[in-house]
Design a protein around this motif. Structure first.
Motif, PDB file in Angstrom:
ATOM      1  N   TRP A 144       4.586   6.658  -4.261  1.00  0.00           N
ATOM      2  CA  TRP A 144       5.456   5.886  -3.243  1.00  0.00           C
ATOM      3  C   TRP A 144       4.686   4.848  -2.434  1.00  0.00           C
ATOM      4  CZ3 TRP A 144      10.525   7.615  -1.862  1.00  0.00           C
ATOM      5  CH2 TRP A 144      11.023   8.734  -2.767  1.00  0.00           C
ATOM      6  N   GLU A 145       5.230   3.791  -2.497  1.00  0.00           N
ATOM      7  CA  GLU A 145       4.406   2.750  -2.115  1.00  0.00           C
ATOM      8  C   GLU A 145       5.304   1.664  -1.324  1.00  0.00           C
ATOM      9  OE1 GLU A 145       2.705   1.579  -5.585  1.00  0.00           O
ATOM     10  OE2 GLU A 145       4.391   0.558  -6.371  1.00  0.00           O
ATOM     11  N   MET A 146       4.755   1.072  -0.388  1.00  0.00           N
ATOM     12  CA  MET A 146       5.396   0.033   0.481  1.00  0.00           C
ATOM     13  C   MET A 146       5.478  -1.400  -0.213  1.00  0.00           C
ATOM     14  SD  MET A 146       5.068   0.731   4.106  1.00  0.00           S
ATOM     15  CE  MET A 146       3.165   0.761   4.422  1.00  0.00           C
ATOM     16  N   TRP A 147       6.429  -2.170  -0.364  1.00  0.00           N
ATOM     17  CA  TRP A 147       6.466  -3.608  -0.645  1.00  0.00           C
ATOM     18  C   TRP A 147       7.038  -4.605   0.333  1.00  0.00           C
ATOM     19  CZ3 TRP A 147       4.244  -5.925  -5.411  1.00  0.00           C
ATOM     20  CH2 TRP A 147       3.825  -4.797  -6.325  1.00  0.00           C
ATOM     21  N   GLY A 156       0.788  -1.163   0.181  1.00  0.00           N
ATOM     22  CA  GLY A 156       0.139   0.015   0.018  1.00  0.00           C
ATOM     23  C   GLY A 156       0.896   1.300   0.094  1.00  0.00           C
ATOM     24  N   GLU A 157       0.051   2.318   0.015  1.00  0.00           N
ATOM     25  CA  GLU A 157       0.659   3.703   0.051  1.00  0.00           C
ATOM     26  C   GLU A 157       1.607   3.916   1.365  1.00  0.00           C
ATOM     27  OE1 GLU A 157      -2.007   6.821  -0.326  1.00  0.00           O
ATOM     28  OE2 GLU A 157      -0.908   8.420   0.649  1.00  0.00           O
ATOM     29  N   ALA A 158       2.937   4.516   0.994  1.00  0.00           N
ATOM     30  CA  ALA A 158       3.923   4.766   2.016  1.00  0.00           C
ATOM     31  C   ALA A 158       3.790   6.111   2.572  1.00  0.00           C
ATOM     32  CB  ALA A 158       5.347   4.437   1.410  1.00  0.00           C
ATOM     33  N   PHE A 159       4.265   6.067   3.692  1.00  0.00           N
ATOM     34  CA  PHE A 159       4.367   7.434   4.629  1.00  0.00           C
ATOM     35  C   PHE A 159       3.028   8.137   4.944  1.00  0.00           C
ATOM     36  CE2 PHE A 159       8.608   7.085   2.185  1.00  0.00           C
ATOM     37  CZ  PHE A 159       9.182   6.449   3.296  1.00  0.00           C
ATOM     38  N   ILE A 160       1.924   7.181   5.175  1.00  0.00           N
ATOM     39  CA  ILE A 160       0.693   8.076   5.373  1.00  0.00           C
ATOM     40  C   ILE A 160       0.864   8.584   7.008  1.00  0.00           C
ATOM     41  CG2 ILE A 160      -1.862   7.499   5.990  1.00  0.00           C
ATOM     42  CD1 ILE A 160      -1.538   5.209   4.044  1.00  0.00           C
ATOM     43  N   ALA A 187      14.335  10.416   0.945  1.00  0.00           N
ATOM     44  CA  ALA A 187      14.034  10.869  -0.507  1.00  0.00           C
ATOM     45  C   ALA A 187      12.787  11.406  -0.664  1.00  0.00           C
ATOM     46  CB  ALA A 187      14.050   9.674  -1.216  1.00  0.00           C
ATOM     47  N   TYR A 188      11.735  10.684  -0.048  1.00  0.00           N
ATOM     48  CA  TYR A 188      10.297  11.237   0.070  1.00  0.00           C
ATOM     49  C   TYR A 188      10.119  12.767   0.594  1.00  0.00           C
ATOM     50  CZ  TYR A 188       5.395  11.437   1.152  1.00  0.00           C
ATOM     51  OH  TYR A 188       3.936  11.518   1.203  1.00  0.00           O
TER      52      TYR A 188
END
Lengths: 210, 99
Positions: B55-58, B22-26, B91-92
């Protein structure tokens, strides 16, 4: 209650009865290395106190580079993740190794768990061993260098795989052993599968008390 | 199908080894008890869903079983890079924290 006894997850396939010495008659040779000891070790590899204490207790230095393993005196340490290793040892050495690890890591933030009931190991050799692995997994085993261990897919399940000698070793979960073995047998049909005689590596008998 | 670089294993692996996280850094609300239902619902359920860079997490399910961050273009599947969570955060933020 009767005493619990050791029983391989592949017991029903009767592998030991079918085993024969490896020759040129089959393209793939496989068998189970049953009843080994598996220890899950967790801790901070970047902490010298942890790495030194663990390496000393095991007698093999902890592999800190990603996806590598180290072997010595029948013991193998697999790197599984940046803070997790799996130690594979002969069953007879298991309790002594657990004891020395726990003692050595008493004052270090770490975790030592006996996972011997949860895993087993399969050996795959022969001229078509690589072909079979390419059939069953998405990993490019052809480019796998010696000394590497990878966690990858096996059908719809997963295994840790590494090269040892002329062949490959798969460390797999007990609960998936039946599925993985059947998948392997099926993938090996075009090449012929022989059950390899493991006389060189004596293993604990089935049915002995744990 | 595409290939992802796992920053923990240091190798490029097939997508099949990974799971989408899902989406990263919420950003988690600092005072969740002070939110009204709509704001809390936004935090729980509403995602960016862009067409373009995301930007997403895996998680490397069959390998090291760790989460990491990937910047992927959802329209073309182009991948700008993968980072550990800490490195990815830098980086984000350097990009201004946007898609």
């Amino acid at each position: 209650m009767s005493e619990p006894t050791m029983r391989s997850p592949l017991h029903s396939f009767g592998l030991s009865e079918q085993a024969k010495p490896i020759d040129g008659s089959c393209g793939v040779w496989a068998n189970e290395l049953r009843h080994l000891g598996y220890i899950s070790l967790r801790g901070n590899g970047a902490d010298p106190a942890f790495a030194t204490a663990a390496s000393t207790a095991i007698g093999v230095s902890l592999p800190l580079r990603p996806c590598t393993f180290a072997s010595s005196n029948g013991k193998t340490i697999l790197w599984l993740s940046p803070d997790e290793w799996m130690i594979v040892c002969p069953r007879a050495q298991l309790s002594a190794l657990l004891g020395s690890l726990r003692q050595a890591l008493t004052d270090v933030r770490s975790q030592v768990v006996d996972n011997s009931g949860g895993y087993t190991q399969v050996i795959i050799e022969g001229r078509n061993a690589l072909d079979v692995l390419q059939h069953v997994s998405v990993y490019d085993f052809a480019s796998m260098e010696p000394g590497r261990v990878v966690g990858t897919t096996f059908g719809k399940s997963s295994v840790y795989a590494f090269r040892q000698g002329n062949g490959y070793r798969l460390v797999l979960r007990r609960s998936f052993a039946d599925y993985i073995w059947r998948y392997l047998v099926r993938a090996a049909i075009p090449y012929g599968l022989g059950i390899a005689d493991l006389a060189g590596s004596p293993l604990p008998e089935e049915g002995v008390p744990i | 199908m595409f290939v992802l670089f796992c920053p923990h294993c240091g190798e490029k692996r097939e997508e099949e080894e990974f799971g989408y996280g899902g989406e990263a850094f919420i950003p988690r609300p600092a005072t969740p008890e002070a939110l009204d239902d709509e704001a809390w619902g936004d935090y729980l359920f509403m995602r960016k869903n862009p067409k373009g860079w995301h930007w997403e997490m895996w998680s490397h399910n069959t390998g090291c079983r760790k989460f990491f961050v990937v910047k992927r273009n959802t329209a073309t599947n182009a991948i700008a890079g993968s980072w550990t969570l800490a490195e990815g955060r830098k980086a984000y933020d350097a990009e201004g924290g946007s898609t």
